[in-house]
Design a protein around this motif. Structure first.
Motif, PDB file in Angstrom:
ATOM      1  N   LYS A   1       0.796  -1.214   0.000  1.00 30.49           N
ATOM      2  CA  LYS A   1       0.000   0.000   0.000  1.00 30.49           C
ATOM      3  C   LYS A   1       0.833   1.271   0.000  1.00 30.49           C
ATOM      4  O   LYS A   1       0.861   1.971  -0.991  1.00 30.49           O
ATOM      5  CB  LYS A   1      -0.968  -0.020   1.175  1.00 30.49           C
ATOM      6  CG  LYS A   1      -1.989  -1.127   1.058  1.00 30.49           C
ATOM      7  CD  LYS A   1      -2.937  -1.135   2.210  1.00 30.49           C
ATOM      8  CE  LYS A   1      -3.914  -2.288   2.071  1.00 30.49           C
ATOM      9  NZ  LYS A   1      -4.675  -2.526   3.243  1.00 30.49           N
TER      10      LYS A   1
ATOM     11  N   SER B   1      -0.604  -5.745   3.273  1.00 29.53           N
ATOM     12  CA  SER B   1      -1.001  -7.068   3.741  1.00 29.53           C
ATOM     13  C   SER B   1      -0.337  -8.113   2.858  1.00 29.53           C
ATOM     14  O   SER B   1      -0.103  -7.880   1.671  1.00 29.53           O
ATOM     15  CB  SER B   1      -2.525  -7.219   3.733  1.00 29.53           C
ATOM     16  OG  SER B   1      -3.031  -7.130   2.423  1.00 29.53           O
TER      17      SER B   1
ATOM     18  N   ARG C   1      -3.218 -14.351   6.461  1.00 30.95           N
ATOM     19  CA  ARG C   1      -3.083 -13.005   5.904  1.00 30.95           C
ATOM     20  C   ARG C   1      -2.598 -12.121   7.049  1.00 30.95           C
ATOM     21  O   ARG C   1      -3.196 -12.090   8.122  1.00 30.95           O
ATOM     22  CB  ARG C   1      -4.399 -12.479   5.375  1.00 30.95           C
ATOM     23  CG  ARG C   1      -4.302 -10.986   5.000  1.00 30.95           C
ATOM     24  CD  ARG C   1      -5.449 -10.497   4.208  1.00 30.95           C
ATOM     25  NE  ARG C   1      -5.311 -11.069   2.865  1.00 30.95           N
ATOM     26  CZ  ARG C   1      -6.310 -11.143   2.001  1.00 30.95           C
ATOM     27  NH1 ARG C   1      -7.499 -10.706   2.317  1.00 30.95           N
ATOM     28  NH2 ARG C   1      -6.107 -11.656   0.806  1.00 30.95           N
TER      29      ARG C   1
ATOM     30  N   ARG D   1      -1.352  -8.263   8.219  1.00 30.85           N
ATOM     31  CA  ARG D   1      -1.344  -6.832   7.921  1.00 30.85           C
ATOM     32  C   ARG D   1      -0.356  -6.163   8.857  1.00 30.85           C
ATOM     33  O   ARG D   1      -0.290  -6.502  10.037  1.00 30.85           O
ATOM     34  CB  ARG D   1      -2.731  -6.241   8.124  1.00 30.85           C
ATOM     35  CG  ARG D   1      -3.730  -6.675   7.073  1.00 30.85           C
ATOM     36  CD  ARG D   1      -5.116  -6.085   7.311  1.00 30.85           C
ATOM     37  NE  ARG D   1      -6.049  -6.520   6.292  1.00 30.85           N
ATOM     38  CZ  ARG D   1      -6.685  -7.693   6.302  1.00 30.85           C
ATOM     39  NH1 ARG D   1      -6.480  -8.538   7.293  1.00 30.85           N
ATOM     40  NH2 ARG D   1      -7.508  -8.020   5.332  1.00 30.85           N
TER      41      ARG D   1
END
Length: 108
Positions: free
Chosen positions: A5, A17, A90, A92
């Motif tokens: 990001k 992530s 996952r 983050r």
């Protein structure tokens, strides 16, 4: 799939992530990525093997979050001594080099 990001102020840190296999990071560092290094309830140092088979190690908070997520998995609560199947996750957080400062972990 990895999603990147924003770059942090240091220029080297990356918020985003990442998806991959949750692993016992000490086992991978000792025996290599081809070995069976599935995490267990006694694992203390976790990491994520990404799609390129690169180990991304967790920070201390990430290790705690991974331990809790692993303990709450339905297949682990039935028989905690059972060898787990491959665990996908996952994560983050902020990636700096090969380390993730973990904000959250979703174990799948």
């Amino acid at each position: 799939t990895e999603k990147k990001k924003t770059r942090g102020e240091s220029g080297g840190a990356l918020a985003g992530s990442w998806d991959g296999g949750l692993v016992d990071a000490e086992c991978v560092q000792r025996y290599g990525q081809g070995s069976k290094c599935q995490p267990t309830t006694t694992t203390t140092v976790f990491g994520l093997l990404n799609r390129d088979n690169k180990l991304l190690a967790f920070d201390e908070m990430g290790n705690s979050k991974a331990r809790e997520a692993l303990k709450s998995r339905a297949d682990r609560s039935a028989d905690p001594t059972k060898e787990p199947a491959s665990i996908r996750a996952r994560v983050r957080g902020v990636l700096s080099g090969d380390n993730i400062q973990v904000d959250s972990i979703e174990v799948q």
